[in-house]
Scaffold this active site. Sequence first.
Site, PDB file in Angstrom:
ATOM      1  N   THR A  46       0.799  -1.188   0.001  1.00 21.90           N
ATOM      2  CA  THR A  46       0.012   0.024   0.037  1.00 21.90           C
ATOM      3  C   THR A  46       0.827   1.531   0.048  1.00 21.90           C
ATOM      4  OG1 THR A  46      -1.539  -1.074   1.274  1.00 21.90           O
ATOM      5  CG2 THR A  46      -1.861   1.209   1.190  1.00 21.90           C
ATOM      6  N   HIS A  49       1.775   1.793  -3.565  1.00 18.11           N
ATOM      7  CA  HIS A  49       0.935   2.649  -4.135  1.00 18.11           C
ATOM      8  C   HIS A  49       0.797   3.865  -4.064  1.00 18.11           C
ATOM      9  CE1 HIS A  49      -0.931  -1.055  -6.005  1.00 18.11           C
ATOM     10  NE2 HIS A  49      -0.887  -1.749  -5.062  1.00 18.11           N
ATOM     11  N   GLU A  70       2.463  -0.646   9.321  1.00 12.86           N
ATOM     12  CA  GLU A  70       3.008  -2.053   9.710  1.00 12.86           C
ATOM     13  C   GLU A  70       4.212  -1.774  10.792  1.00 12.86           C
ATOM     14  OE1 GLU A  70       4.146  -4.329   6.440  1.00 12.86           O
ATOM     15  OE2 GLU A  70       2.125  -3.951   5.492  1.00 12.86           O
ATOM     16  N   CYS A  99     -15.276   3.254  13.204  1.00 10.87           N
ATOM     17  CA  CYS A  99     -16.140   4.280  13.514  1.00 10.87           C
ATOM     18  C   CYS A  99     -16.934   4.060  14.848  1.00 10.87           C
ATOM     19  CB  CYS A  99     -17.215   4.971  12.202  1.00 10.87           C
ATOM     20  SG  CYS A  99     -18.409   4.050  12.066  1.00 10.87           S
ATOM     21  N   CYS A 102     -21.505   2.589  12.756  1.00  9.12           N
ATOM     22  CA  CYS A 102     -22.233   2.117  11.612  1.00  9.12           C
ATOM     23  C   CYS A 102     -22.739   0.710  11.880  1.00  9.12           C
ATOM     24  CB  CYS A 102     -21.273   1.931  10.495  1.00  9.12           C
ATOM     25  SG  CYS A 102     -19.821   0.775  10.380  1.00  9.12           S
ATOM     26  N   CYS A 105     -19.804  -2.066  12.497  1.00  9.11           N
ATOM     27  CA  CYS A 105     -19.060  -1.972  13.828  1.00  9.11           C
ATOM     28  C   CYS A 105     -20.250  -2.643  14.769  1.00  9.11           C
ATOM     29  CB  CYS A 105     -18.747  -0.550  13.971  1.00  9.11           C
ATOM     30  SG  CYS A 105     -17.434   0.095  13.006  1.00  9.11           S
ATOM     31  N   ILE A 181       3.126 -12.881   2.565  1.00  6.23           N
ATOM     32  CA  ILE A 181       1.753 -13.039   3.127  1.00  6.23           C
ATOM     33  C   ILE A 181       1.215 -14.528   2.724  1.00  6.23           C
ATOM     34  CG2 ILE A 181      -0.560 -12.345   2.807  1.00  6.23           C
ATOM     35  CD1 ILE A 181       0.290  -9.719   2.374  1.00  6.23           C
ATOM     36  N   ASP A 201       3.911 -20.705  -7.172  1.00  2.51           N
ATOM     37  CA  ASP A 201       4.256 -19.591  -7.597  1.00  2.51           C
ATOM     38  C   ASP A 201       5.063 -19.660  -8.969  1.00  2.51           C
ATOM     39  OD1 ASP A 201       4.992 -17.020  -5.402  1.00  2.51           O
ATOM     40  OD2 ASP A 201       6.440 -17.402  -7.268  1.00  2.51           O
ATOM     41  N   LEU A 270      -5.256  -8.407  -4.356  1.00  3.24           N
ATOM     42  CA  LEU A 270      -5.976  -7.304  -4.620  1.00  3.24           C
ATOM     43  C   LEU A 270      -5.503  -7.187  -6.137  1.00  3.24           C
ATOM     44  CD1 LEU A 270      -5.681  -4.548  -1.715  1.00  3.24           C
ATOM     45  CD2 LEU A 270      -7.175  -6.101  -2.074  1.00  3.24           C
TER      46      LEU A 270
END
Length: 349
Positions: A46, A49, A70, A99, A102, A105, A181, A201, A270
């Site tokens: 991330t 990105h 992390e 939050c 919602c 949660c 991961i 892989d 992703l």
Amino acid sequence: MKDTMCGLVKEVNAPSGLVYHTDLSIPEINDDEVLIKVHCSAICGTDLHIMEWDEWSQKRIKAPVTVGHETAGEIVAVGKNVTERKVGDRVSCESHIPCGECYFCKNGMPHICKNVKLFGCTQNGAFAEYAKIRWDCTFLLEDDVTDEAACMFEPMGAGIHGVEAAEVNGKTVLVSGCGPIGLTAISASKTFGAVKVIACDLIDEKLEVAKKMGADAVLNSAKCDLPAEVRTLTGGVGVDAAIDITGAEPALNSALKCLRAAGRLVCVGLPTKPITFHDMTDDLVYREVQLTGVSGRKIWETWEDFAKVMKGPYFKLDQVIGGRFPMKDFEAALAQIHSGVPGKMILYP
């Protein structure tokens, strides 16, 4: 405590996407927050990105922002409303800040909170000497968990969550993708009772590491007919569950074909673009295959499960750490990542 700190800030026009500062203000905590002296932090996909300022980042991130999520460190200050953490506690951080209000949660699913904030993305994070976060997004560390191991709770939690969703006990499992991961998913599958774990892989060196992390069989997807090999290894039936870490269309289609009828495909990776399942009718619908995705980690079930995996016989921390760098040398760490060096790169303020 000094008045300023070092840190890595995402600035939109920076050539590498990050700028190293030595004069950042130390965060001022709110009543429900804690201030953490960061011991070390790992670089996440991330973060890459955000540095590249891709479409995902532009939609979610408002620069400038201190990135990094992390992490592991020690609490050095607590807000006046904080009663369950104290100065001196060693913690890691959950990057999803729910939050609490919602539907999700309130119904036990804070990890998919509708209004989630993101530590190190939508608010300043841990590539710095100090970081602040709401106290209930910190995870207390046991004394025998090293700082480097503690950095793994957040990222490796995605692999653990995938294993939880696959319900691997007593099953034969395929794990596609043997980065950090995926390696954790392999170890977790064995820890939680999988009878056989097949890892695939495109890189033989990664497959050798997969063996060390508990894989019973390894296959290079670029050098074989993966579904045919998997059927051979499973008496012609196919695997009970497949966990995809890659997010790549070819891997997802192969994993679907490797499953037995009524098997389960868990998507952890992703995709970076829209994907197509080539024959959903025969591969998924007619065979009643279950398809599910996972997002981040369950708070705090996944964290507790990873603690069990770390203490088990399969997970080997040295196999998932790729290098250690002073934070000011972050460019060298990025160079290692871009050159294909496997494993997590750890930065020290």
